[in-house]
Design a protein around this motif. Structure first.
Motif, mmCIF file in Angstrom:
data_model
loop_
_atom_site.group_PDB
_atom_site.id
_atom_site.type_symbol
_atom_site.label_atom_id
_atom_site.label_comp_id
_atom_site.label_asym_id
_atom_site.label_seq_id
_atom_site.Cartn_x
_atom_site.Cartn_y
_atom_site.Cartn_z
ATOM 1 N N GLU A 217 0.817 -1.216 0.000
ATOM 2 C CA GLU A 217 0.000 0.000 0.000
ATOM 3 C C GLU A 217 0.850 1.265 0.000
ATOM 4 O OE1 GLU A 217 -3.424 2.189 2.748
ATOM 5 O OE2 GLU A 217 -3.266 0.001 2.697
ATOM 6 N N PHE A 218 1.968 1.232 0.749
ATOM 7 C CA PHE A 218 2.799 2.424 0.864
ATOM 8 C C PHE A 218 3.975 2.415 -0.112
ATOM 9 C CE2 PHE A 218 1.043 2.246 5.331
ATOM 10 C CZ PHE A 218 0.211 3.347 5.161
ATOM 11 N N HIS A 219 4.014 1.406 -0.998
ATOM 12 C CA HIS A 219 5.051 1.306 -2.036
ATOM 13 C C HIS A 219 6.458 1.283 -1.428
ATOM 14 C CE1 HIS A 219 1.796 2.040 -4.851
ATOM 15 N NE2 HIS A 219 1.493 3.155 -4.211
ATOM 16 N N LYS A 220 6.629 0.407 -0.444
ATOM 17 C CA LYS A 220 7.911 0.216 0.219
ATOM 18 C C LYS A 220 8.314 -1.255 0.132
ATOM 19 C CE LYS A 220 7.955 4.491 1.748
ATOM 20 N NZ LYS A 220 8.956 5.494 1.292
ATOM 21 N N THR A 221 9.624 -1.519 0.316
ATOM 22 C CA THR A 221 10.062 -2.907 0.402
ATOM 23 C C THR A 221 9.729 -3.445 1.792
ATOM 24 O OG1 THR A 221 12.258 -2.354 1.263
ATOM 25 C CG2 THR A 221 11.988 -2.389 -1.147
ATOM 26 N N VAL A 222 9.775 -4.769 1.941
ATOM 27 C CA VAL A 222 9.519 -5.376 3.247
ATOM 28 C C VAL A 222 10.561 -4.904 4.251
ATOM 29 C CG1 VAL A 222 9.438 -7.555 4.524
ATOM 30 C CG2 VAL A 222 8.340 -7.390 2.283
ATOM 31 N N ALA A 223 11.809 -4.801 3.819
ATOM 32 C CA ALA A 223 12.866 -4.324 4.711
ATOM 33 C C ALA A 223 12.578 -2.897 5.188
ATOM 34 C CB ALA A 223 14.218 -4.377 4.003
ATOM 35 N N GLN A 224 12.076 -2.051 4.299
ATOM 36 C CA GLN A 224 11.761 -0.675 4.682
ATOM 37 C C GLN A 224 10.577 -0.621 5.634
ATOM 38 O OE1 GLN A 224 11.349 0.838 0.615
ATOM 39 N NE2 GLN A 224 13.082 2.218 0.942
ATOM 40 N N ILE A 225 9.540 -1.376 5.341
ATOM 41 C CA ILE A 225 8.340 -1.328 6.174
ATOM 42 C C ILE A 225 8.605 -1.965 7.537
ATOM 43 C CG2 ILE A 225 7.140 -3.506 5.672
ATOM 44 C CD1 ILE A 225 5.538 -0.028 5.525
ATOM 45 N N SER A 226 9.602 -2.843 7.618
ATOM 46 C CA SER A 226 9.943 -3.454 8.904
ATOM 47 C C SER A 226 10.511 -2.436 9.877
ATOM 48 C CB SER A 226 10.931 -4.605 8.716
ATOM 49 O OG SER A 226 12.195 -4.128 8.285
ATOM 50 N N LEU A 227 10.881 -1.258 9.387
ATOM 51 C CA LEU A 227 11.316 -0.189 10.283
ATOM 52 C C LEU A 227 10.179 0.277 11.180
ATOM 53 C CD1 LEU A 227 13.576 1.960 7.926
ATOM 54 C CD2 LEU A 227 14.296 0.525 9.837
ATOM 55 N N VAL A 228 8.936 -0.053 10.826
ATOM 56 C CA VAL A 228 7.796 0.215 11.696
ATOM 57 C C VAL A 228 7.985 -0.520 13.023
ATOM 58 C CG1 VAL A 228 5.318 -0.153 11.990
ATOM 59 C CG2 VAL A 228 6.205 0.659 9.801
ATOM 60 N N ILE A 229 8.477 -1.757 12.953
ATOM 61 C CA ILE A 229 8.764 -2.531 14.160
ATOM 62 C C ILE A 229 9.885 -1.879 14.949
ATOM 63 C CG2 ILE A 229 9.532 -4.771 15.034
ATOM 64 C CD1 ILE A 229 8.299 -6.056 12.555
ATOM 65 N N THR A 230 10.926 -1.450 14.236
ATOM 66 C CA THR A 230 12.053 -0.790 14.888
ATOM 67 C C THR A 230 11.602 0.479 15.605
ATOM 68 O OG1 THR A 230 13.542 -1.638 13.180
ATOM 69 C CG2 THR A 230 14.344 0.186 14.513
ATOM 70 N N MET A 231 10.712 1.249 14.985
ATOM 71 C CA MET A 231 10.212 2.476 15.596
ATOM 72 C C MET A 231 9.466 2.170 16.898
ATOM 73 S SD MET A 231 10.090 5.767 15.344
ATOM 74 C CE MET A 231 10.459 6.176 13.636
ATOM 75 N N THR A 232 8.649 1.133 16.882
ATOM 76 C CA THR A 232 7.933 0.736 18.095
ATOM 77 C C THR A 232 8.909 0.369 19.204
ATOM 78 O OG1 THR A 232 5.999 -0.060 16.866
ATOM 79 C CG2 THR A 232 6.334 -0.950 19.075
ATOM 80 N N MET A 233 9.901 -0.447 18.859
ATOM 81 C CA MET A 233 10.873 -0.890 19.850
ATOM 82 C C MET A 233 11.679 0.284 20.406
ATOM 83 S SD MET A 233 10.334 -4.135 20.038
ATOM 84 C CE MET A 233 11.769 -4.703 20.928
ATOM 85 N N ALA A 234 11.996 1.247 19.548
ATOM 86 C CA ALA A 234 12.841 2.372 19.961
ATOM 87 C C ALA A 234 12.160 3.255 20.995
ATOM 88 C CB ALA A 234 13.230 3.206 18.732
ATOM 89 N N PHE A 235 10.828 3.339 20.971
ATOM 90 C CA PHE A 235 10.124 4.223 21.892
ATOM 91 C C PHE A 235 9.564 3.499 23.114
ATOM 92 C CE2 PHE A 235 10.526 7.188 18.485
ATOM 93 C CZ PHE A 235 10.445 8.434 19.069
#
Length: 410
Positions: free
Chosen positions: A49-67
């Motif tokens: 939907e957001f026209h990103k690779t799986v590796a890029q969209i997995s940064l959503v997980i990283t963002m959650t973990m970081a906060f």
């Protein structure tokens, strides 16, 4: 750290069990995990939907973990100063808002921001819920109830898998996140009307400290915090390294559709719940560190079956056994960290160490996805697993243990 153990036979009886507190802690952690793992099932849909690779969209997980450490710090201080119950109510109320906002995110940048907010919510839940539940649990059953509490995480994974299996293709990922926020409403009401404040917290002097005294008390335990931080970093690498990219591994390497990979993930979640309870019970009998070390040693032996299964039947068996061991080790953590922590910082210290470790371990999905582009998901996950299992085992062995520690006693 030097050895310092207090066995159950040396500790006086803990306060009487408080089932509503355990239910509240379990339910809050379940809902957090449910929302967190929905992302792992929705990575491909979000990327498309957001026209990103799986590796890029997995940064959503990283963002959650970081906060998550931000939430662990804020809610931990509040819980140690004002009690466990009210901060948990505030936390779960915020959870509802974060779920709705995730489902309504208009773009990739907004999604990252919203998942950062969710990270703060998730980071605050565990420390508050664990301190509330463990302080009410009898010492001789603390490990078993610890396993139950911690495996709210695995149960949330199962719930995410089940809903993805039945509804992801029908409703889409946005509606799933909106629906995920609904169960938090009755949980808030349950805590408000049925959960009592921790008797251990009431009888300690921490709620009478000034802000300056509380700050000095927190910093006086910096050595313990550093050990817990390193230890929990290895523990979180073990958990997220074997879970976060596993649905993607099934999709990319085994070419499974959403329904089948959700079913296999749910089966592995059942293994996780069983492992958490089994090793939690075992830790009441044989000790916390011995249980953690045993789980990782056996888990290391399962890696070849888990990553390189020759057929689907063995793949499912490997998934079940791997999470039985990994989450078996994790089932001991609420009791172990609560026993290691003084009364004055029992909500803050374990929770902050746990969530701060996520800043490092949150990158594991991106690392595995990137490495898998050069080799395979199987090899990337296998090498990650054996590495973190070895280090986590060494950290558990090097640490202290206060098995059966009595709370609320100077």
């Amino acid at each position: 750290m030097s050895e310092s153990e207090i066995g159950p036979h040396q500790a006086s009886a803990a306060p009487a069990g408080h089932p509503p507190a355990v239910i509240a802690g379990f339910s809050g952690w379940l809902l957090d995990a449910f929302d967190f793992f929905l992302v792992t099932f929705c990575l491909s849909a979000m990327a498309s939907e957001f026209h990103k690779t799986v590796a890029q969209i997995s940064l959503v997980i990283t963002m959650t973990m970081a906060f998550r450490p931000v939430g662990g710090f804020i809610f931990g201080i509040l819980a140690d100063r004002y009690g466990r119950r009210i901060p948990l109510i505030i936390n779960m109320s915020a959870f509802t808002i974060a779920g709705v906002l995730t489902g309504m995110a208009p773009g990739y940048s907004t999604l990252l921001l919203v998942r950062a907010i969710f990270g703060m919510v998730m980071g605050g839940t565990w420390g508050v819920g664990a301190s509330l539940a463990m302080e009410g649990a009898p010492a001789h059953r603390r490990g078993l109830l610890s396993g139950l509490l911690q495996e709210g995480y695995a149960a949330g994974n199962i719930l995410a898998a089940v809903l993805s299996f039945f509804f992801l293709d029908r409703l889409g990922w946005r509606m799933l996140f909106i629906l995920s926020s609904v169960p938090a409403i009755p949980l808030v009401l349950y805590i408000a009307f049925f959960v009592k404040e921790s008797a251990v917290w009431k009888q300690t002097a921490n709620n009478k400290l000034t802000w300056g005294q509380q700050r000095r008390e927190i910093f006086s335990h910096w050595k313990l915090f550093l050990y817990l931080l390193v230890f929990m970093t290895t523990m979180m690498f073990a958990s997220h390294g074997t879970q976060d990219m596993y649905p993607t591994f099934l999709k990319v390497q085994w070419h499974m559709d959403t329904r089948r990979l959700a079913a296999i993930t749910a089966i592995s979640g059942v293994g996780a719940v069983a492992g958490g309870l089994a090793f939690g019970f075992f830790s009441d009998k044989k000790g916390r560190r011995r249980s953690i070390i045993t789980a990782f040693i056996v888990g290391a032996a399962i890696i070849p079956l888990w990553a390189y299964a020759p057929n689907q039947a063995l793949l499912i068996l490997g998934a079940f056994l791997m999470q039985f061991m990994v989450q078996g080790a994790w089932g001991v953590i609420p009791a172990h960290l609560s026993e290691l922590s003084p009364d004055s910082v029992r909500a803050l210290l374990p929770g902050l160490a746990y969530q701060s470790a996520g800043i490092i371990s949150g990158s594991i999905g991106y690392i595995e996805a990137t490495f898998a582009q050069r080799t395979s998901y199987a090899t990337a996950m296998a090498l990650t697993a054996i590495s973190v299992f070895v280090v986590a085992t060494l950290m558990a062995w090097a640490g202290r243990e206060r098995h059966g520690q009595r709370f609320g006693v100077a």
